[in-house]
Design a protein around this motif. Sequence first.
Motif, PDB file in Angstrom:
ATOM      1  N   GLY A 103     -14.186  32.864 -63.631  1.00  0.00           N
ATOM      2  CA  GLY A 103     -14.245  33.036 -62.187  1.00  0.00           C
ATOM      3  C   GLY A 103     -15.244  32.129 -61.505  1.00  0.00           C
ATOM      4  N   GLU A 104     -16.299  31.742 -62.235  1.00  0.00           N
ATOM      5  CA  GLU A 104     -17.310  30.871 -61.627  1.00  0.00           C
ATOM      6  C   GLU A 104     -16.775  29.470 -61.341  1.00  0.00           C
ATOM      7  N   LEU A 105     -15.609  29.135 -61.908  1.00  0.00           N
ATOM      8  CA  LEU A 105     -15.030  27.811 -61.689  1.00  0.00           C
ATOM      9  C   LEU A 105     -13.992  27.781 -60.563  1.00  0.00           C
ATOM     10  N   VAL A 106     -13.735  28.927 -59.956  1.00  0.00           N
ATOM     11  CA  VAL A 106     -12.640  29.019 -58.984  1.00  0.00           C
ATOM     12  C   VAL A 106     -12.824  28.057 -57.818  1.00  0.00           C
ATOM     13  N   LEU A 107     -13.997  28.039 -57.193  1.00  0.00           N
ATOM     14  CA  LEU A 107     -14.206  27.165 -56.038  1.00  0.00           C
ATOM     15  C   LEU A 107     -14.103  25.693 -56.435  1.00  0.00           C
ATOM     16  N   LYS A 108     -14.670  25.358 -57.556  1.00  0.00           N
ATOM     17  CA  LYS A 108     -14.617  23.968 -58.040  1.00  0.00           C
ATOM     18  C   LYS A 108     -13.157  23.517 -58.199  1.00  0.00           C
ATOM     19  N   LYS A 109     -12.324  24.389 -58.755  1.00  0.00           N
ATOM     20  CA  LYS A 109     -10.912  24.052 -58.953  1.00  0.00           C
ATOM     21  C   LYS A 109     -10.186  23.899 -57.626  1.00  0.00           C
ATOM     22  N   ARG A 110     -10.463  24.791 -56.689  1.00  0.00           N
ATOM     23  CA  ARG A 110      -9.788  24.713 -55.398  1.00  0.00           C
ATOM     24  C   ARG A 110     -10.174  23.423 -54.669  1.00  0.00           C
ATOM     25  N   LEU A 111     -11.431  23.062 -54.720  1.00  0.00           N
ATOM     26  CA  LEU A 111     -11.893  21.878 -53.987  1.00  0.00           C
ATOM     27  C   LEU A 111     -11.339  20.584 -54.580  1.00  0.00           C
ATOM     28  N   LYS A 112     -10.975  20.604 -55.847  1.00  0.00           N
ATOM     29  CA  LYS A 112     -10.371  19.407 -56.454  1.00  0.00           C
ATOM     30  C   LYS A 112      -9.085  19.015 -55.732  1.00  0.00           C
ATOM     31  N   GLU A 113      -8.402  20.003 -55.154  1.00  0.00           N
ATOM     32  CA  GLU A 113      -7.129  19.745 -54.486  1.00  0.00           C
ATOM     33  C   GLU A 113      -7.288  18.904 -53.221  1.00  0.00           C
ATOM     34  N   VAL A 114      -8.523  18.833 -52.685  1.00  0.00           N
ATOM     35  CA  VAL A 114      -8.752  18.041 -51.467  1.00  0.00           C
ATOM     36  C   VAL A 114      -9.754  16.914 -51.720  1.00  0.00           C
ATOM     37  N   SER A 115      -9.954  16.580 -52.979  1.00  0.00           N
ATOM     38  CA  SER A 115     -10.958  15.578 -53.327  1.00  0.00           C
ATOM     39  C   SER A 115     -10.624  14.192 -52.788  1.00  0.00           C
ATOM     40  N   ASP A 116      -9.346  13.934 -52.528  1.00  0.00           N
ATOM     41  CA  ASP A 116      -8.953  12.626 -51.984  1.00  0.00           C
ATOM     42  C   ASP A 116      -8.873  12.629 -50.454  1.00  0.00           C
ATOM     43  N   THR A 117      -9.123  13.782 -49.848  1.00  0.00           N
ATOM     44  CA  THR A 117      -8.993  13.908 -48.398  1.00  0.00           C
ATOM     45  C   THR A 117     -10.325  13.747 -47.675  1.00  0.00           C
ATOM     46  N   PHE A 118     -11.408  14.190 -48.327  1.00  0.00           N
ATOM     47  CA  PHE A 118     -12.724  14.160 -47.707  1.00  0.00           C
ATOM     48  C   PHE A 118     -13.701  13.338 -48.545  1.00  0.00           C
ATOM     49  N   ASP A 119     -14.768  12.878 -47.890  1.00  0.00           N
ATOM     50  CA  ASP A 119     -15.823  12.143 -48.591  1.00  0.00           C
ATOM     51  C   ASP A 119     -16.872  13.086 -49.164  1.00  0.00           C
ATOM     52  N   VAL A 120     -17.244  14.074 -48.377  1.00  0.00           N
ATOM     53  CA  VAL A 120     -18.311  15.001 -48.751  1.00  0.00           C
ATOM     54  C   VAL A 120     -17.883  16.422 -48.409  1.00  0.00           C
ATOM     55  N   CYS A 121     -18.241  17.360 -49.280  1.00  0.00           N
ATOM     56  CA  CYS A 121     -18.057  18.783 -49.008  1.00  0.00           C
ATOM     57  C   CYS A 121     -19.427  19.449 -49.067  1.00  0.00           C
TER      58      CYS A 121
END
Length: 268
Positions: A103-121
């Motif tokens: 469960g601790e990896l959930v946010l990391k996995k979700r953010l990978k889906e937009v890694s090519d859309t934004f420069d910084v999160c």
Amino acid sequence: MLIITAASLAGGQGKTTSSFFLARALAKKKYKVLMVDADPQSSLTFYLGHEVELNQPTLLEVLKKQVSIFDGIYESNYSNLWLIPSDDGLETIQDYLSTTAMGELVLKKRLKEVSDTFDVCLVDSPPQRTQICLTTVVAADELLIPVEASSKGLHSLMRTLNLVEELKSVDAFEGAILGILPFRDRWVGRTQAKRSEASIQDMHEVGQGLDVFPSILESERYKQAIDTGRTLEELGHSNLELPFNKLIEVLERKWLKNKNNPLTQTVG
């Protein structure tokens, strides 16, 4: 996309303030910035002037994968700045993260889906050591630790550093600590308050070689900038932007070493 989490295990440490002003400074330099409000108090969502409407997806639905992450992202009133908001419902994510494998990896996995859309999160983490907090820390490439210039702040710093070491010991945290950002550094005229001076000296000792950035001063000007939607520079207080400018200098210097990193180019 570079992920920066602002985390500190106590309330009132300046996490939301740091996240907000760092994001605005990055957006001003033409970086495409995604902000994630991971605190059920939703202060960041409020700072950005976003009102969550009925049935509107928030971070809760994104983490539970009930919607596409793109459906949970909203354009803010500021150029180059987007938000995944939160509301009170985010409190209910605890059980989901606790019972979900890794469960601790959930946010990391979700953010990978937009890694090519934004420069910084930029992720605003909650002050409690909860499952939400853990997933925000684990997601970070860089961890920023805002700390009030007080004994409470030092305690928060020690607790946060201990959490990082625990996560490192089980190979859960693979990022780096960007540094410590002193908050509510009090000055009277040109004289720094003794409590603030002593606390910041202690931060250097507790941090054991970590960067301690220029302080966020105790000033109503930050609130004024948030309330009016104007920059500190526009209000005539560009000196108060120093902490965020220094953070960006370090980020650009550190991440420019990798030519494939999103910070190698600004977005026009």
